[in-house]
Design an enzyme around this catalytic site. Structure first.
Site, PDB file in Angstrom:
ATOM      1  N   LYS A   3       0.876  -1.172   0.000  1.00 13.72           N
ATOM      2  CA  LYS A   3       0.000   0.000   0.000  1.00 13.72           C
ATOM      3  C   LYS A   3       0.912   1.220   0.000  1.00 13.72           C
ATOM      4  CE  LYS A   3      -2.306   2.638   3.135  1.00 13.72           C
ATOM      5  NZ  LYS A   3      -2.100   3.909   2.412  1.00 13.72           N
ATOM      6  N   GLY A  50      -1.757   4.220  13.692  1.00 13.00           N
ATOM      7  CA  GLY A  50      -1.884   3.438  12.462  1.00 13.00           C
ATOM      8  C   GLY A  50      -1.428   2.008  12.652  1.00 13.00           C
ATOM      9  N   GLU A  83       6.389  -0.861  12.926  1.00 16.14           N
ATOM     10  CA  GLU A  83       7.424  -0.021  13.539  1.00 16.14           C
ATOM     11  C   GLU A  83       6.771   1.333  13.737  1.00 16.14           C
ATOM     12  OE1 GLU A  83       9.702   2.905  13.441  1.00 16.14           O
ATOM     13  OE2 GLU A  83      10.825   2.075  11.739  1.00 16.14           O
ATOM     14  N   CYS A 106      12.313   8.160  12.554  1.00 13.10           N
ATOM     15  CA  CYS A 106      11.869   7.265  13.628  1.00 13.10           C
ATOM     16  C   CYS A 106      12.816   7.377  14.818  1.00 13.10           C
ATOM     17  CB  CYS A 106      11.876   5.811  13.160  1.00 13.10           C
ATOM     18  SG  CYS A 106      11.220   5.562  11.517  1.00 13.10           S
ATOM     19  N   GLU A 128       5.135  10.919  21.310  1.00 15.92           N
ATOM     20  CA  GLU A 128       6.015  11.385  20.234  1.00 15.92           C
ATOM     21  C   GLU A 128       5.400  12.604  19.552  1.00 15.92           C
ATOM     22  OE1 GLU A 128       8.327   9.468  16.382  1.00 15.92           O
ATOM     23  OE2 GLU A 128       6.275   8.843  16.753  1.00 15.92           O
TER      24      GLU A 128
END
Lengths: 528, 528
Positions: B188, B249, B269, B306, B395
Site C-alpha cells: 500500500k 496506524g 514499527e 523514527c 512522540e
C-alpha cells in the site's frame, strides 16, 4: 513416601508454599474412578500478582546469570526430578490413567529436554552474537562499531497440558526453554494432575535454591483458565505465553493477550488432526500391515496425542480396502483404555457421536463398562464430502480417525490443499509413488510443521531439527517450535550495541570472543 | 522525462497498470505548497482481491526459485532504480520537501538494502538448515532422520512510510526482506508520494519480468488505510504485515489482524522518542559541543526520523545548563524546513502547542512564513513531572525534544526505568562516567532495540548486526528488526522433514550439502 514426596496441596509462589482460597480441585484417577488426596484450591488475582511481582523482581538477577549457571540449574532440575521418579510416576499414573511405562518414559523425556537446553546454552549460538566492526575510513560516512546479541523477553506464563503431565507441563518444554532463555516462569498447573504438578514444582523450587537463583524465578499456580489464566496473560509483567491445549483454550488466550496495550507473543499449540497420505504403491504392497500399524499409532495413549493420526487420505481401490479391513480388525481387538479426565472422555464420546452423523462408522474398539475409557472409532467419507464439510476437520481428542476416500490423485491433492494447518503430515510411499509424493510435498509444506515418510506422527523426537508447530489452527505462531532446541528462540529478542565501550560490552559480543562462541562477523560465521 | 519515467497515475496489480476508481489523491509539494500531477485514485476491495489472488497464485512458483535467482532479481530491482535515479530523486524531492542530497543518499540506501539481501541469500544461512541424522541402533528406540529448513510464510502486505519515500517504502526494507524470503508482496503506497511510488513500482515490475518471476510477485495499491489497508490485512491470503508509521496506524493494523480467524505476524514499527542520556563527565567536558550536535540530529530532515532524539535526560547542574544554552542558540539559528505533508506539519504544530502547556519551552528555531515548515522546539521539565505525566512521552513527530532535568543519578535511573519501549537509547559518557553507564545499561536493554554511545540515534546503518526495533510501543513485535540482515527472518517459518526420501529433499538439507551452506548437524555448525 518420604517427606520429599509427601503432597501438601499447595501452590508455590517464589519458593513459598501457598494454599489457594478458591474452588477446591482434586486429582482424579480415571481408571479407578475416584478422587485423590490431598485437595488443592484455586488461587486468585492476588496470587497472580504475587507470582508476577516476584518474577519481575527476579528477572534482572536471573537474566544476569551465565549460560553455564543456567545450564547447571536446568541439570539440577533434571536430577531432582529423577530422584523422585518412583513417586512421580506413581502419582502421574494415578492422575492420568496413562500406563506406567509411558510415564516412566515421559520422565526421561522431561529430563532429556532440560539437558538438551543445557547443551544449547553451552553451545552458545542462542546468543545470536553478531559484530560489524567499525569502518572509520569508509566514505562518505564512517561505519560505527555495531554488535548484536539476544536477551530474554521477561517473565513467561506457561500453561500446562493435560496429555503430557510431565513433558508438556510444569517442567516441560515451555518451562525448560523459557528458563534457558533467562526468563522467570509462572506456571498455571493443569487441574487434571495437581499432585504431579506439585511434585515437579518442588523439584524446580529446590533447584532454584541450590543454584542460588532468585526465588521469583519460578512459581506454580492453580486456577480457572478463563479467570486466573486470563489475569495472568494480561498482567503487564508477563512478556510471553506458552500454552499447550485445546483450540478454544489457546485462542481464548490469544484473544486475551490482544486486549493488552502491549502486544506479546502467545505460543499456543492447539488442535491438529495430522493427515496421513497413503499412496498407491505403498497401499498395494502392504495395505494390511499399514492398517495394523495405523491402529497402533491411533490408540496409543488413548489417542491423546497432539500428533494423533486423525485423518487418513488415499485413493480408493483394493489397497485401501485392505487397509480399512486390517485397521477395522485391529481396532476391534483394541481394548478400551482410560482417558485423562472424565470431561475429556465425555468430549470424546460426543465427538464420536457427531462424526457418526456426518461420516460412515466402519469400526470401533472393544466395548467397556469403564465410564472414562476411550473406545476407539474409525470413520470413512469421500473427498467431496470432506471438502464440503468443515466440521469433518474438527479434532476429536482421543482415538478417532477419519479415512477420506479419493477418486484419484487429483482429488487427493484437492484434499491436501483443503486441510487446515496441522502439526504434521505423514506420507506412506513406495519407490513407484515418488512422483506423486513429489507433487504433494509443496502442498504439505504450506500446511504443516513436520512432514514424515514411512512412520507415524505420534512420537516427537526432542532434538535440534525438530519442529513441533505449524500453521494456524495447529498453533498461533507458525514461526516457532515448542519441541526441540529452537524452542528457546521464542523467548528471546535482539539488542544492538553501537560504539558501546569495550568494558561495558556483554561477553557474548566482547572482543577476543571470551565465550568461544560461533559469531557472525560482517555477516560471516566464525569462532574467532 | 523519458517514457520510462513518465508518470501515468496508476496502481500496478501483478504487472498490469490499473487506474483506481476511488478518492483522487495527488502528490503535494510542501515546499512550494502546490499539488502535483498526475492525479491518482484510491483502489478498492476489488483491487485488494485481485492483488492478493495474484500474490497467492504467484507464491508457489516464486518460492520455488533458488536463492541465486532471487538474489539476481533483487539486484535487478536495484539496478532499475539506479537507472532512474535522477527522475526518482526529483519526484521524491517534490513530494517530500526533503533535500536532494538526502534523497540521493536514500536511493543508495534502498539499492544497498536490496543488495544486502542478495548477499544474505547467497550466504544461505537464512535457510536455517539443520540435520539430526538417523540413529538406527539407538536404544530403546531408534532415531529417525530429522531435518529442518525455513520456508517463506506467504504473501506479505507492506505499508509504505511517509518519512522515507524510498528506503521504507515501495522497494524499502520490508519489501526487500519479504521478496528475499520468497514472499510475494502487496504494497500500500503512501498518499504523500504516489509518483515516487509509481516509479519504484515500475522498476520492480520490470525486474519481475526480466527475472521471469510470476507477475503476482508484486503489486502496488493506493487506498485509505482504515478501508483498503484493513481489507488487505484481513485478507486470508496475506500471511504477514510490514508497517512503518504512527502508533495509532500501527496499532489499528494489529487490531485488524487480531480479528482474523488465523493469527498472522504484524511487524509495525511505530513511535519512539529515543532518549539521550548525558552523563556528568561528558556534560562537564563538552556540554556546549553536545548541545550543538544534538540540534543537528534533532533538526535533520525536519526531525522526521523514527530515531529522532525527542528526549534528553541528564542530572541538573552547570554542565546541563551549558548544554541547554548551546542547544538553544543552535536552535535559534536553525532555519525552518518543510515537513513531508501539510497534515504532518499541522500535527507537529499541535504537538508543540500541547507540550507548551505541560513543559517549559526554552527554545525555538527560526520563524517562517512557510505554512508547512517545521520550526524546531525545545522544552524542559523535571524528572518528577516527567514520571507523573504520561503525555510527556508522546512522540511529537518533527524537530521537538524534551530535556528532563534529574536531581541526581537515582532520578535518572528512575526516568530510564519509567520510559516506554523505544527504538534507541543514546548515552554520552566519559571514562569517569563508566560506572553510571554500567548501571544504566541493563535498564536500557529492557527498553530499547539499540543502545548507542557517543553519537546520535538518527542514521541507521544497514548491516548484519543492526536492530531497528524494540519493545512496545516502539514496535508491535520486539523479537525482530526491520533494518538489516535479520529482517528476512520475519517472513520465514521452519519446516521439519522426517525420513523424507533423499530424492525429495530440498537442496538446503540434502546429503552432500550441494548448496555449500553452513548447517547444524546434531546441533553443531559445519560446512560439510
Amino acid at each position: 513416601m518420604s517427606s520429599a514426596t509427601r503432597l501438601t496441596g499447595q501452590m508455590i509462589i517464589a519458593g513459598v508454599p501457598v494454599r489457594g482460597t478458591g474452588t477446591e480441585i482434586r486429582g482424579f484417577d480415571p481408571a479407578a474412578g475416584r478422587a485423590l488426596d490431598p485437595p488443592y484450591r484455586y488461587g486468585g488475582a492476588g496470587d497472580v500478582d504475587a507470582a508476577c511481582a516476584a518474577a519481575a523482581e527476579a528477572f534482572g538477577a536471573y537474566r544476569a546469570t551465565t549460560s553455564e549457571q543456567r545450564a547447571r540449574f536446568l541439570e539440577t532440575i533434571a536430577a531432582n526430578i529423577e530422584a523422585i521418579t518412583e513417586a512421580l510416576v506413581a502419582r502421574a499414573v494415578a492422575e492420568s490413567g496413562l500406563p506406567q511405562a509411558r510415564l516412566t518414559g515421559e520422565v526421561g523425556r522431561t529430563t532429556g529436554q532440560l539437558r538438551l537446553f543445557a547443551e544449547v546454552l553451552r553451545e552458545g549460538s542462542w546468543t545470536g552474537a553478531r559484530i560489524d566492526p567499525a569502518l572509520p575510513d569508509r566514505s562518505p560516512l564512517p561505519r560505527p562499531d555495531i554488535r548484536q546479541r539476544s536477551i530474554p523477553l521477561g517473565p513467561v506464563a506457561v500453561f500446562s497440558a493435560s496429555n503430557f503431565p510431565l513433558a508438556f507441563s510444569v517442567a516441560g518444554g515451555d518451562t525448560a526453554s523459557a528458563l534457558a532463555a533467562g526468563c522467570p516462569v509462572v506456571v498455571k498447573g493443569h487441574d487434571a494432575h495437581p499432585g504431579t504438578s506439585e511434585l515437579v514444582a518442588r523439584a524446580i523450587t529446590d533447584a532454584v535454591a541450590t543454584a542460588g537463583m532468585p526465588a521469583g524465578t519460578f512459581s506454580l499456580l492453580f486456577g480457572y483458565g478463563p479467570e486466573l489464566g486470563v489475569t495472568l496473560v494480561t498482567d503487564p509483567r508477563i512478556k510471553a505465553v506458552g500454552f499447550t491445549g485445546s483450540r478454544s483454550g489457546g485462542m481464548a488466550l490469544v484473544a486475551a493477550a490482544a486486549t493488552r496495550p502491549e502486544p506479546i507473543p502467545v505460543y499456543a499449540e492447539m488442535s491438529s488432526i495430522n493427515p496421513v497420505f497413503l499412496l498407491d504403491g505403498a497401499l498395494a504392497d502392504r495395505g494390511a500391515e499399514l492398517g495394523r500399524a495405523f491402529v497402533g499409532s491411533l490408540t496409543m495413549g488413548s489417542g491423546q496425542f497432539c500428533t494423533n493420526p486423525g485423518l487418513v487420505v488415499a485413493v480408493d481401490g483394493p489397497g485401501l480396502d485392505t487397509f480399512v479391513a486390517a485397521a477395522t480388525d485391529a481396532l476391534a481387538a483394541s481394548p478400551a483404555t482410560p482417558m485423562l479426565t472424565p470431561q475429556i472422555a465425555r468430549n470424546y464420546a460426543a465427538g464420536v457421536d457427531t462424526l457418526t452423523q456426518t461420516a460412515q462408522l466402519v469400526g470401533r474398539g472393544e466395548t467397556t463398562d469403564q465410564e472414562n475409557a476411550c473406545r476407539a472409532a474409525l470413520f470413512t467419507t469421500d473427498a467431496r464430502s470432506f471438502l464440503a464439510t468443515g466440521d469433518l476437520q474438527a479434532e476429536v481428542f482421543g482415538s478417532s480417525s477419519l479415512i477420506v476416500r479419493c477418486a484419484d490423485a487429483d482429488e487427493m491433492h484437492a484434499v491436501a490443499a483443503g486441510i487446515e494447518g496441522q502439526l504434521t503430515a505423514t506420507v506412506h510411499a513406495d519407490d513407484g509413488d515418488l512422483d506423486t509424493a513429489r507433487s504433494l510435498l509443496p502442498l504439505l509444506e504450506l500446511k504443516v510443521g513436520r512432514i514424515l515418510f514411512g512412520g507415524w506422527p505420534t512420537g516427537v523426537e526432542v532434538c535440534h531439527a525438530m519442529v513441533h508447530g505449524g500453521p494456524s489452527p495447529a498453533t498461533s505462531d507458525s514461526r516457532t517450535t515448542s519441541v526441540g532446541a529452537r524452542a528457546i528462540e521464542r523467548y528471546l529478542r535482539p539488542v544492538c550495541y553501537q560504539n558501546v565501550p569495550k568494558s561495558l560490552l556483554p561477553s557474548a559480543i566482547a572482543d577476543g570472543n571470551p565465550d568461544h562462541l560461533w559469531r557472525r562477523i560482517d555477516g560471516r560465521l566464525t569462532q574467532n
